[in-house]
Scaffold this motif. Sequence first.
Motif, short mmCIF file in Angstrom:
data_model
loop_
_atom_site.label_atom_id
_atom_site.label_comp_id
_atom_site.label_asym_id
_atom_site.label_seq_id
_atom_site.Cartn_x
_atom_site.Cartn_y
_atom_site.Cartn_z
N LEU A 123 0.81 -1.21 0.00
CA LEU A 123 0.00 0.00 0.00
C LEU A 123 0.85 1.27 0.00
N GLU A 124 1.99 1.26 0.67
CA GLU A 124 2.83 2.45 0.69
C GLU A 124 3.34 2.78 -0.72
N SER A 125 3.65 1.77 -1.50
CA SER A 125 4.06 2.00 -2.89
C SER A 125 2.89 2.55 -3.71
N VAL A 126 1.70 2.02 -3.46
CA VAL A 126 0.51 2.52 -4.17
C VAL A 126 0.31 4.01 -3.89
N LYS A 127 0.46 4.39 -2.63
CA LYS A 127 0.28 5.80 -2.25
C LYS A 127 1.28 6.71 -2.95
N LYS A 128 2.49 6.23 -3.15
CA LYS A 128 3.51 7.01 -3.85
C LYS A 128 3.28 7.03 -5.36
N PHE A 129 2.78 5.91 -5.89
CA PHE A 129 2.61 5.74 -7.32
C PHE A 129 1.46 6.57 -7.89
N GLY B 94 -1.86 -3.83 -1.77
CA GLY B 94 -0.99 -3.25 -2.79
C GLY B 94 -1.48 -3.43 -4.21
N LEU B 95 -2.72 -3.91 -4.36
CA LEU B 95 -3.27 -4.12 -5.70
C LEU B 95 -3.80 -2.81 -6.28
N VAL B 96 -3.59 -2.62 -7.56
CA VAL B 96 -4.09 -1.45 -8.28
C VAL B 96 -4.99 -1.92 -9.41
N ARG B 97 -6.22 -1.41 -9.45
CA ARG B 97 -7.13 -1.71 -10.57
C ARG B 97 -6.94 -0.67 -11.66
N TYR B 98 -6.81 -1.13 -12.90
CA TYR B 98 -6.51 -0.24 -14.02
C TYR B 98 -7.55 -0.46 -15.11
#
Length: 399
Positions: free
Chosen positions: A324-330, A374-378
Amino acid sequence: MTESTDPADTRPSPATLAVWAGEDRYLVDRATQVPVVHSVSFGYDDFDEWYDVATGVAKGHIYGRNTNPTVAVFEDKLRILEGAEAATSAATGMAAISNSLHALLRPGSKVVSVKDTYGGTSLLFTEFLPSIGIEVDLVDTTDFEAIETAIAAGCDLLYLETPTNPTLKVLDLPRLIAAGHAQGAIVMVDNTFATPINQLPLSLGADLVVHSATKFLGGHADALGGVVAGRRDLVEKVYHYREINGATLDPMAAYLLLRGMKTLHLRVERQAQNAHAVASFLEGHDRVTRVNYPGLTSHPQHDIAARQMSGFGGMLSFALDGGLESVKKFLPHMRYAHRAANLGSVETIIGPPATTSHVECTPEERAALGIPEGLVRYSTGIEGIDDLIADLTQALDAV
C-alpha cells in the motif's frame, strides 16, 4: 420491460447492433435519434385502451416509475446485444443485482457464489441476504470442483461474475452453468467487465445476465444505470419487483447510456488492445509483482477465457512491490488516469480496491477475499498506447 420480437434467422454483427438495435419504433417525426421523454405519465382518451395498457394486455406506457419510451430503447438494445428474451433496467448496477436477488429468492433459499465478486455484491451475500433468512455459500473462485460440490449440496440460485472485479479471475461458465442447472438452480452472470462484445453468457446457458451500465455500456462516466436480461419469466419477476420498489432508470440517463452504446464495439476493441499492451509491459517491470489480465498466457485461466470470450476486455489489475505504501507514492504521479471509483470509461481510470471496488470492506475482509492492499485496478481507456506506457513508466520510476 422489453421483450423479443426479433426474427430468429438474421443477426447482424455486434458492431452494427450497438448502433442500430432497438431504435426504430421510437424514432419520431423523422428524427434519426431517440428522443428523451421526460413525461412522468402517459394519457389515454379511451378507457378500454388505457385499461389494456395498464394491465399489460397491450403495449404502451402508463407511469414513469414503471416504463418509459427512452428507457425501453436502452433495454431493447441491450436485450438484442445479449441475445435475450427480455430485459429490464434499474437506476444503478447494484439496483439491478439486488432487485434480481430479492425478486427471485425467499427466506430458506440458498445461493452459491464465489468469493471474488464485486464488493457491493459481496456485502449482499455476507450481510443483507443472510439477515432475511437466505443462506449463502461463497466458494473459492477458481476451485471449480468445490463450486460444483457446493451446488450439489443444494442451490436455488448460482451467481457468477467473470472476469471478476478486481482480480480478473475467469470462471468456466459452461461447466458451472451445467452444474447449476443439474441442481435446478437459476444461473445469473455479471457480465459488466466482459460486455456483450466479448462474452455472451446466455449463449453459454445462463438464465440471466446483469450489467452495471454505468461502466462500459455507457462508457463516458456521465450516467448511472443497471440492466438485467435473459429468460422472460425471470425478467418479469425482476421487473415487477423493481417497478414496485422504485429503483427506476431515469430517462436522461437512459439517453446518455444509449448514446454511449453507439460506440461500444469501437471502444471495447480499442480498450482491449491497450489493456493487452499495458499488461504485457507491466508483466516485465521489476516494481510489479503480479499482473492480472486474462489475455496474458501467464494468466491461470487464460485457456478458459480464450474458449468462452471473443476478446479479453479493457480491465486489468497489478500489485506493486512494497504494498500500500508504494501505491500511495505511485498514484499521484499518474498523468493520464483519473484516480476515481469507476471503470469502463474512455479515459483511463486507476485506483486500489480499498477506495474503489471493495471500499465497503475492511482490510481484513479484503485479505480474506484474496485482495492485497498493494493491488491497483486499471481501467484502460482509448488513449494512445505509447502515452499510457510512458505514463506508467514515469509513475513507477517515481516509486
